[in-house]
Design a protein around this motif. Structure first.
Motif, PDB file in Angstrom:
ATOM      1  N   ALA A  12       2.521  -5.245 -13.537  1.00 36.33           N
ATOM      2  CA  ALA A  12       0.918  -5.193 -13.030  1.00 36.33           C
ATOM      3  C   ALA A  12       0.210  -6.182 -13.914  1.00 36.33           C
ATOM      4  O   ALA A  12      -0.455  -7.068 -13.488  1.00 36.33           O
ATOM      5  N   TYR A  13       0.773  -6.169 -15.430  1.00 39.46           N
ATOM      6  CA  TYR A  13      -0.102  -7.036 -16.094  1.00 39.46           C
ATOM      7  C   TYR A  13       0.163  -8.390 -16.072  1.00 39.46           C
ATOM      8  O   TYR A  13      -0.743  -9.301 -15.840  1.00 39.46           O
ATOM      9  N   LYS A  14       1.426  -8.616 -15.546  1.00 39.16           N
ATOM     10  CA  LYS A  14       1.677 -10.132 -14.899  1.00 39.16           C
ATOM     11  C   LYS A  14       0.916 -10.436 -13.947  1.00 39.16           C
ATOM     12  O   LYS A  14       0.349 -11.781 -13.598  1.00 39.16           O
ATOM     13  N   ILE A  15       0.894  -9.905 -13.065  1.00 43.12           N
ATOM     14  CA  ILE A  15       0.165 -10.107 -11.676  1.00 43.12           C
ATOM     15  C   ILE A  15      -1.522 -10.148 -11.983  1.00 43.12           C
ATOM     16  O   ILE A  15      -2.018 -11.151 -11.432  1.00 43.12           O
ATOM     17  N   ILE A  16      -1.858  -9.363 -12.800  1.00 44.37           N
ATOM     18  CA  ILE A  16      -3.392  -9.260 -13.185  1.00 44.37           C
ATOM     19  C   ILE A  16      -3.799 -10.505 -13.767  1.00 44.37           C
ATOM     20  O   ILE A  16      -4.740 -11.257 -13.582  1.00 44.37           O
ATOM     21  N   ASN A  17      -2.933 -10.839 -14.619  1.00 46.04           N
ATOM     22  CA  ASN A  17      -3.071 -12.115 -15.384  1.00 46.04           C
ATOM     23  C   ASN A  17      -3.072 -13.333 -14.333  1.00 46.04           C
ATOM     24  O   ASN A  17      -3.894 -14.280 -14.427  1.00 46.04           O
ATOM     25  N   GLY A  18      -2.354 -13.286 -13.320  1.00 49.38           N
ATOM     26  CA  GLY A  18      -2.207 -14.358 -12.407  1.00 49.38           C
ATOM     27  C   GLY A  18      -3.187 -14.523 -11.351  1.00 49.38           C
ATOM     28  O   GLY A  18      -3.765 -15.489 -10.832  1.00 49.38           O
ATOM     29  N   LYS A  19      -3.586 -13.274 -10.876  1.00 50.48           N
ATOM     30  CA  LYS A  19      -4.697 -13.181  -9.563  1.00 50.48           C
ATOM     31  C   LYS A  19      -5.542 -12.180  -9.701  1.00 50.48           C
ATOM     32  O   LYS A  19      -6.460 -11.827  -8.738  1.00 50.48           O
ATOM     33  N   GLY A  20      -5.743 -11.269 -10.826  1.00 53.47           N
ATOM     34  CA  GLY A  20      -6.864 -10.520 -11.275  1.00 53.47           C
ATOM     35  C   GLY A  20      -6.707  -9.211 -10.683  1.00 53.47           C
ATOM     36  O   GLY A  20      -7.330  -8.256 -11.107  1.00 53.47           O
ATOM     37  N   ALA A  21      -5.804  -8.912  -9.686  1.00 56.62           N
ATOM     38  CA  ALA A  21      -5.534  -7.473  -9.394  1.00 56.62           C
ATOM     39  C   ALA A  21      -4.028  -7.392  -8.611  1.00 56.62           C
ATOM     40  O   ALA A  21      -3.572  -8.365  -8.212  1.00 56.62           O
ATOM     41  N   THR A  22      -3.820  -6.247  -8.424  1.00 63.47           N
ATOM     42  CA  THR A  22      -2.420  -6.034  -7.308  1.00 63.47           C
ATOM     43  C   THR A  22      -2.817  -5.144  -6.475  1.00 63.47           C
ATOM     44  O   THR A  22      -3.693  -4.289  -6.734  1.00 63.47           O
ATOM     45  N   TYR A  23      -2.552  -5.670  -5.206  1.00 67.39           N
ATOM     46  CA  TYR A  23      -2.815  -4.918  -4.070  1.00 67.39           C
ATOM     47  C   TYR A  23      -1.951  -4.655  -2.854  1.00 67.39           C
ATOM     48  O   TYR A  23      -1.779  -3.807  -2.273  1.00 67.39           O
ATOM     49  N   TYR A  24      -1.107  -5.646  -2.653  1.00 67.20           N
ATOM     50  CA  TYR A  24      -0.225  -5.659  -1.257  1.00 67.20           C
ATOM     51  C   TYR A  24       0.825  -4.718  -1.591  1.00 67.20           C
ATOM     52  O   TYR A  24       1.311  -3.921  -0.744  1.00 67.20           O
ATOM     53  N   GLY A  25       1.472  -4.492  -3.026  1.00 67.01           N
ATOM     54  CA  GLY A  25       2.417  -3.560  -3.179  1.00 67.01           C
ATOM     55  C   GLY A  25       1.973  -2.187  -2.974  1.00 67.01           C
ATOM     56  O   GLY A  25       2.672  -1.337  -2.294  1.00 67.01           O
ATOM     57  N   ILE A  26       0.926  -1.901  -3.644  1.00 67.84           N
ATOM     58  CA  ILE A  26       0.465  -0.405  -3.331  1.00 67.84           C
ATOM     59  C   ILE A  26      -0.186  -0.244  -2.124  1.00 67.84           C
ATOM     60  O   ILE A  26       0.106   1.112  -1.584  1.00 67.84           O
ATOM     61  N   GLY A  27      -0.704  -1.297  -1.429  1.00 72.32           N
ATOM     62  CA  GLY A  27      -1.283  -1.108   0.035  1.00 72.32           C
ATOM     63  C   GLY A  27      -0.099  -0.688   0.864  1.00 72.32           C
ATOM     64  O   GLY A  27      -0.217   0.493   1.694  1.00 72.32           O
ATOM     65  N   ALA A  28       1.114  -1.060   0.786  1.00 70.91           N
ATOM     66  CA  ALA A  28       2.408  -0.718   1.599  1.00 70.91           C
ATOM     67  C   ALA A  28       2.750   0.492   1.121  1.00 70.91           C
ATOM     68  O   ALA A  28       3.189   1.387   1.970  1.00 70.91           O
ATOM     69  N   GLY A  29       2.704   0.876  -0.198  1.00 69.92           N
ATOM     70  CA  GLY A  29       3.052   2.053  -0.600  1.00 69.92           C
ATOM     71  C   GLY A  29       2.361   3.412  -0.161  1.00 69.92           C
ATOM     72  O   GLY A  29       2.890   4.166   0.324  1.00 69.92           O
ATOM     73  N   LEU A  30       1.240   2.866  -0.275  1.00 63.57           N
ATOM     74  CA  LEU A  30      -0.048   3.878   0.351  1.00 63.57           C
ATOM     75  C   LEU A  30       0.556   4.215   1.849  1.00 63.57           C
ATOM     76  O   LEU A  30       0.304   5.489   2.418  1.00 63.57           O
ATOM     77  N   ALA A  31       0.625   3.091   2.582  1.00 58.95           N
ATOM     78  CA  ALA A  31       0.945   3.210   3.908  1.00 58.95           C
ATOM     79  C   ALA A  31       2.316   4.088   4.122  1.00 58.95           C
ATOM     80  O   ALA A  31       2.378   4.845   5.353  1.00 58.95           O
ATOM     81  N   ARG A  32       3.029   3.784   3.383  1.00 59.06           N
ATOM     82  CA  ARG A  32       4.586   4.469   3.498  1.00 59.06           C
ATOM     83  C   ARG A  32       4.343   5.923   3.265  1.00 59.06           C
ATOM     84  O   ARG A  32       5.055   6.815   4.090  1.00 59.06           O
ATOM     85  N   ILE A  33       3.509   6.432   2.437  1.00 60.00           N
ATOM     86  CA  ILE A  33       3.385   7.875   2.154  1.00 60.00           C
ATOM     87  C   ILE A  33       2.574   8.460   3.286  1.00 60.00           C
ATOM     88  O   ILE A  33       2.769   9.469   3.815  1.00 60.00           O
ATOM     89  N   VAL A  34       1.578   7.697   4.037  1.00 64.15           N
ATOM     90  CA  VAL A  34       0.845   8.189   5.070  1.00 64.15           C
ATOM     91  C   VAL A  34       1.727   8.307   6.223  1.00 64.15           C
ATOM     92  O   VAL A  34       1.590   9.382   7.115  1.00 64.15           O
ATOM     93  N   LYS A  35       2.622   7.333   6.267  1.00 65.15           N
ATOM     94  CA  LYS A  35       3.583   7.657   7.633  1.00 65.15           C
ATOM     95  C   LYS A  35       4.331   8.609   7.280  1.00 65.15           C
ATOM     96  O   LYS A  35       4.650   9.621   8.524  1.00 65.15           O
ATOM     97  N   SER A  36       4.792   9.326   6.369  1.00 66.93           N
ATOM     98  CA  SER A  36       5.735  10.346   5.924  1.00 66.93           C
ATOM     99  C   SER A  36       5.016  11.609   6.573  1.00 66.93           C
ATOM    100  O   SER A  36       5.383  12.435   7.115  1.00 66.93           O
ATOM    101  N   ILE A  37       3.557  11.609   6.168  1.00 62.94           N
ATOM    102  CA  ILE A  37       2.785  12.609   6.587  1.00 62.94           C
ATOM    103  C   ILE A  37       2.632  12.568   7.966  1.00 62.94           C
ATOM    104  O   ILE A  37       2.803  13.681   8.671  1.00 62.94           O
ATOM    105  N   ALA A  38       2.208  11.538   8.541  1.00 57.95           N
ATOM    106  CA  ALA A  38       1.719  11.398  10.172  1.00 57.95           C
ATOM    107  C   ALA A  38       2.815  11.751  10.835  1.00 57.95           C
ATOM    108  O   ALA A  38       2.814  12.427  12.001  1.00 57.95           O
ATOM    109  N   GLN A  39       4.221  11.390  10.247  1.00 57.40           N
ATOM    110  CA  GLN A  39       5.273  11.647  11.162  1.00 57.40           C
ATOM    111  C   GLN A  39       6.154  12.720  10.828  1.00 57.40           C
ATOM    112  O   GLN A  39       7.137  12.932  11.048  1.00 57.40           O
ATOM    113  N   ASP A  40       5.591  13.533   9.571  1.00 53.14           N
ATOM    114  CA  ASP A  40       6.346  14.803   9.247  1.00 53.14           C
ATOM    115  C   ASP A  40       7.752  14.298   9.067  1.00 53.14           C
ATOM    116  O   ASP A  40       8.889  14.952   9.413  1.00 53.14           O
TER     117      ASP A  40
END
Ligand SMILES: NC(=O)C1=CN([C@@H]2O[C@H](COP(=O)(O)OP(=O)(O)OC[C@H]3O[C@@H](n4cnc5c(N)ncnc54)[C@H](O)[C@@H]3O)[C@@H](O)[C@H]2O)C=CC1
Ligand SMILES: CC(=O)C(=O)O
Length: 310
Positions: free
Chosen positions: A217-245
């Motif tokens: 995270a520190y390296k990515i934030i230094n390079g582009k200010g924030a991290t978001y694609y990785g966690i966006g996909a991770g959150l979607a993965r958790i939602v999928k587990s819930i949505a599809q039980d």
């Protein structure tokens, strides 16, 4: 399934984009104190949907979260270069005092999925503010760190990260614990695979992978200010587990009665996730150094939550 996202910034919008494209929700609703931003994100993402799936994406206010099965909380401040996650605590706790009450008022039966940092402590704060059972307040925890670990192991071993079974435990943060001793690729222990592939996991290689995971995270934030694609996909993965039980095993953070010698603390270990939230904890077998490191991580989080007045 209807999914609400409070906080339409980089993380919230990346999660909404992934959820919409994966076709795992019938609708995604963005709420943000910046209503123009929420509207713009919803409109932009809705223009991607016809290429990939079918999902209604729109912006609204808290009232529009009525009937949501999952609400992702991604509101608040993010780290500036050099800042730790723990340094965000005071500011994001204040945001959650407002946001959690608003969400509960309209969507009392939703599973809350926490992304804002420091995510383990924000998860425990959300349980305190909401009074919901711990199993229905899920922090993304180390789902992202686990993906980073698998990605780097896969890259070194020249194996798909999806065939690497390895977890990061404890805090989503500096004290996290890479569980090397029980990691596998396919059905074999890592060391055996590394030898068979002629790609040994030397101490130097392990130190490089540890640094790549722990400090990503520190390296990515230094390079582009924030991290978001990785966690966006991770959150979607958790939602999928819930949505599809699905009853998937994911490293997520929930308040846990007893873990690593510490009581009542939120941190990540592998857990079973399905329609009702977390249904079981699966504590891995660790070596002595990993057990001690997990205890230190749990104790650090416990000290931090004890200092929060909610
Ligand atoms: N769990 C994880 O693995 C990760 C967590 N994060 C965390 O996610 C959080 C969000 O990060 P970004 O999206 O990059 O930040 P951002 O600044 O792009 O978005 C935050 C959004 O929250 C909104 N917001 C702030 N206070 C609000 C309130 N009271 N009510 C409604 N909306 C409000 C802002 O208007 C803004 O749109 C941060 O705490 C960050 O540290 C970031 C990456 C990974
Ligand atoms: C920002 C953050 O928590 C991460 O990328 O790990």
């Amino acid at each position: 399934m209807k999914v609400g996202i409070v906080g339409a910034g980089m993380v919230g919008s990346s999660a909404g984009y992934a959820i919409a494209l994966m076709g795992i929700a019938s609708s995604v609703i963005f709420v943000d104190r910046n209503a123009d931003l929420a509207r713009a994100q919803a409109e932009d993402i809705s223009h991607a949907v016809p290429f990939m799936s079918s999902c209604m994406v729109y912006a609204g206010d808290y009232g529009d979260l009525k009937g949501a099965s999952v609400v992702i909380l991604a509101a608040g401040v993010s780290q500036k270069p050099g800042e730790t996650r723990l340094q965000l605590l005071g500011r994001n706790a204040a945001v959650f005092r407002e946001v959690v009450a608003e969400v509960l008022r309209v969507a009392p039966n939703a599973i809350l999925l926490i992304a804002s940092n420091p995510v383990d402590i924000m998860t425990q704060i959300t349980v305190r503010l909401s009074g919901l059972p711990a199993s229905r307040v899920i922090g993304s925890g180390t789902i992202l760190d686990t993906a980073r670990f698998r990605s780097l192991l896969g890259r070194h071993l020249q194996i798909s990260p999806q065939s690497v079974h390895a977890y990061v435990l404890g805090e989503h943060g500096d004290s996290e614990v890479l569980a090397w001793s029980n990691a596998r690729a396919g059905s074999e222990p890592l060391l055996s695979i590394a030898a068979q592939m002629g790609l040994p996991l030397t101490d130097d290689v392990k130190a490089e992978i540890d640094d790549g995971v722990r400090n990503a995270a520190y390296k990515i934030i230094n390079g582009k200010g924030a991290t978001y694609y990785g966690i966006g996909a991770g959150l979607a993965r958790i939602v999928k587990s819930i949505a599809q039980d699905q009853q998937d095993v994911l490293s997520v953070s929930i308040v846990t009665e007893h873990v690593a010698g510490v009581d009542d603390v939120a941190l990540s270990i592998p857990r079973v996730v399905g329609a009702g939230g977390v249904s079981a904890d699966l504590m891995p077998t660790l070596d002595d150094a990993e057990k001690e490191a997990l205890h230190r991580s749990a104790a650090l989080l416990k000290t931090a939550i004890e200092a929060v007045e909610i």
